[in-house]
Design a protein around this motif. Structure first.
Motif, PDB file in Angstrom:
ATOM      1  N   ASN A   1      85.475  16.332  18.065  1.00  0.00           N
ATOM      2  CA  ASN A   1      84.014  17.119  17.609  1.00  0.00           C
ATOM      3  C   ASN A   1      84.124  17.396  16.348  1.00  0.00           C
ATOM      4  O   ASN A   1      85.069  18.113  15.651  1.00  0.00           O
ATOM      5  N   PRO A   2      82.937  17.186  15.701  1.00  0.00           N
ATOM      6  CA  PRO A   2      82.855  17.820  14.063  1.00  0.00           C
ATOM      7  C   PRO A   2      82.726  19.308  14.132  1.00  0.00           C
ATOM      8  O   PRO A   2      82.186  20.128  14.856  1.00  0.00           O
ATOM      9  N   VAL A   3      83.182  19.723  12.872  1.00  0.00           N
ATOM     10  CA  VAL A   3      83.141  21.371  12.783  1.00  0.00           C
ATOM     11  C   VAL A   3      82.378  21.696  11.465  1.00  0.00           C
ATOM     12  O   VAL A   3      82.366  21.067  10.618  1.00  0.00           O
ATOM     13  N   TYR A   4      81.331  22.342  11.494  1.00  0.00           N
ATOM     14  CA  TYR A   4      80.452  22.562  10.489  1.00  0.00           C
ATOM     15  C   TYR A   4      80.451  24.089  10.346  1.00  0.00           C
ATOM     16  O   TYR A   4      80.386  25.006  11.158  1.00  0.00           O
ATOM     17  N   VAL A   5      80.315  24.708   9.012  1.00  0.00           N
ATOM     18  CA  VAL A   5      80.132  25.977   8.515  1.00  0.00           C
ATOM     19  C   VAL A   5      78.783  26.184   7.972  1.00  0.00           C
ATOM     20  O   VAL A   5      78.602  25.281   7.185  1.00  0.00           O
ATOM     21  N   ARG A   6      78.107  27.433   8.611  1.00  0.00           N
ATOM     22  CA  ARG A   6      76.955  27.853   8.105  1.00  0.00           C
ATOM     23  C   ARG A   6      77.288  28.926   7.218  1.00  0.00           C
ATOM     24  O   ARG A   6      77.449  30.121   7.715  1.00  0.00           O
ATOM     25  N   GLY A   7      77.325  29.349   6.025  1.00  0.00           N
ATOM     26  CA  GLY A   7      77.618  30.296   5.376  1.00  0.00           C
ATOM     27  C   GLY A   7      76.374  30.885   4.467  1.00  0.00           C
ATOM     28  O   GLY A   7      75.757  30.035   3.965  1.00  0.00           O
ATOM     29  N   ASP A   8      76.034  32.144   4.700  1.00  0.00           N
ATOM     30  CA  ASP A   8      74.874  32.768   4.040  1.00  0.00           C
ATOM     31  C   ASP A   8      75.129  32.722   2.571  1.00  0.00           C
ATOM     32  O   ASP A   8      76.107  32.688   2.121  1.00  0.00           O
ATOM     33  N   LYS A   9      74.123  32.484   1.710  1.00  0.00           N
ATOM     34  CA  LYS A   9      74.273  32.259   0.311  1.00  0.00           C
ATOM     35  C   LYS A   9      74.605  33.606  -0.395  1.00  0.00           C
ATOM     36  O   LYS A   9      75.098  33.316  -1.418  1.00  0.00           O
ATOM     37  N   SER A  10      74.520  34.585   0.102  1.00  0.00           N
ATOM     38  CA  SER A  10      75.004  35.963  -0.393  1.00  0.00           C
ATOM     39  C   SER A  10      76.315  36.570  -0.156  1.00  0.00           C
ATOM     40  O   SER A  10      76.889  37.358  -0.771  1.00  0.00           O
TER      41      SER A  10
ATOM     42  N   VAL B   1      85.531  19.531   7.903  1.00  0.00           N
ATOM     43  CA  VAL B   1      84.672  20.463   7.954  1.00  0.00           C
ATOM     44  C   VAL B   1      83.729  20.049   7.084  1.00  0.00           C
ATOM     45  O   VAL B   1      83.884  19.927   6.162  1.00  0.00           O
ATOM     46  N   GLY B   2      82.480  20.199   7.591  1.00  0.00           N
ATOM     47  CA  GLY B   2      81.273  20.162   6.987  1.00  0.00           C
ATOM     48  C   GLY B   2      80.583  21.471   6.573  1.00  0.00           C
ATOM     49  O   GLY B   2      80.781  22.475   7.468  1.00  0.00           O
ATOM     50  N   LEU B   3      79.904  21.619   5.409  1.00  0.00           N
ATOM     51  CA  LEU B   3      79.107  22.712   5.284  1.00  0.00           C
ATOM     52  C   LEU B   3      77.645  22.279   5.559  1.00  0.00           C
ATOM     53  O   LEU B   3      77.103  21.285   5.129  1.00  0.00           O
ATOM     54  N   ILE B   4      76.846  23.384   6.055  1.00  0.00           N
ATOM     55  CA  ILE B   4      75.658  23.201   6.230  1.00  0.00           C
ATOM     56  C   ILE B   4      74.739  23.895   5.318  1.00  0.00           C
ATOM     57  O   ILE B   4      74.855  25.016   5.058  1.00  0.00           O
ATOM     58  N   THR B   5      73.751  23.193   4.659  1.00  0.00           N
ATOM     59  CA  THR B   5      72.894  23.850   3.573  1.00  0.00           C
ATOM     60  C   THR B   5      71.461  23.403   4.010  1.00  0.00           C
ATOM     61  O   THR B   5      70.942  22.630   4.894  1.00  0.00           O
TER      62      THR B   5
ATOM     63  N   GLN C   1      70.781  13.980   4.393  1.00  0.00           N
ATOM     64  CA  GLN C   1      71.028  14.607   5.805  1.00  0.00           C
ATOM     65  C   GLN C   1      71.937  13.485   6.511  1.00  0.00           C
ATOM     66  O   GLN C   1      71.781  12.408   6.381  1.00  0.00           O
ATOM     67  N   LEU C   2      72.835  14.398   7.156  1.00  0.00           N
ATOM     68  CA  LEU C   2      73.846  13.345   8.258  1.00  0.00           C
ATOM     69  C   LEU C   2      73.012  12.870   9.103  1.00  0.00           C
ATOM     70  O   LEU C   2      71.875  13.077   9.684  1.00  0.00           O
TER      71      LEU C   2
ATOM     72  N   LEU D   1      70.491  29.995   4.431  1.00  0.00           N
ATOM     73  CA  LEU D   1      71.545  28.914   3.865  1.00  0.00           C
ATOM     74  C   LEU D   1      71.302  28.553   2.408  1.00  0.00           C
ATOM     75  O   LEU D   1      69.955  28.855   1.891  1.00  0.00           O
ATOM     76  N   PRO D   2      72.233  28.146   1.469  1.00  0.00           N
ATOM     77  CA  PRO D   2      71.925  27.819   0.203  1.00  0.00           C
ATOM     78  C   PRO D   2      71.192  26.485   0.260  1.00  0.00           C
ATOM     79  O   PRO D   2      71.365  25.658   1.069  1.00  0.00           O
TER      80      PRO D   2
END
Length: 148
Positions: free
Chosen positions: A105-114, A135-139, A53-54, A46-47
């Motif tokens: 229900n909340p939706v979160y996206v975990r995207g690799d930093k590369s 939609v939330g982003l996880i870092t 923090q939520l 994660l970036p």
């Protein structure tokens, strides 16, 4: 020569700990083998971002987490096989089905930093098409900020 005396048995006052050690070592080996199997999810680097923090939600439901690894493969934590990549054609229908059952229900996206930025935008558009409103982003927490 006749044996006339009776021998008394002496009680053993020690506990034999060898069986306990054997059982302990067997359990240790079992836990060492099964511990990596409990790790679920997709490896994503994660970036880092200086985001707050939520707060934990009071809901008992787990959030819908979409993971995108460095190769651009998409994983859905609430699918039948969360450790296998989901093709784009199936992704929309899976998310739509999950959100129809758990609309709040909340939706979160975990995207690799590369991962490619265009791929992340494509995933976000597919989520929007499937009906995800928030939609939330996880870092990862910013290490420099937490040290100061």
């Amino acid at each position: 020569m006749a044996y006339t005396g009776t021998r008394r048995r002496r009680y053993m006052s020690e506990i034999n700990v060898v069986p306990y050690i054997d059982v302990t070592l067997v359990l240790l080996v079992i836990f060492m083998i099964t511990a990596p199997l409990f790790h679920q999810g997709v490896e994503v680097e994660l970036p880092q971002a200086p985001a707050e923090q939520l707060e934990k939600s009071q809901d008992k439901q787990d959030p819908l987490i979409i993971s995108v690894n460095r190769f651009g493969q998409v994983f859905v934590n609430k699918s039948e096989s969360p450790d296998r990549p989901t093709p784009d054609q199936l992704f929309r229908t899976q998310v739509k089905e999950i959100l129809s059952k758990e609309s709040d229900n909340p939706v979160y996206v975990r995207g690799d930093k590369s991962v490619d930025y265009g791929r992340m935008v494509a995933v976000m558009v597919m989520l929007q098409d499937a009906g995800a409103e928030n939609v939330g982003l996880i870092t990862e927490p910013d290490v420099q900020k937490s040290e100061n």
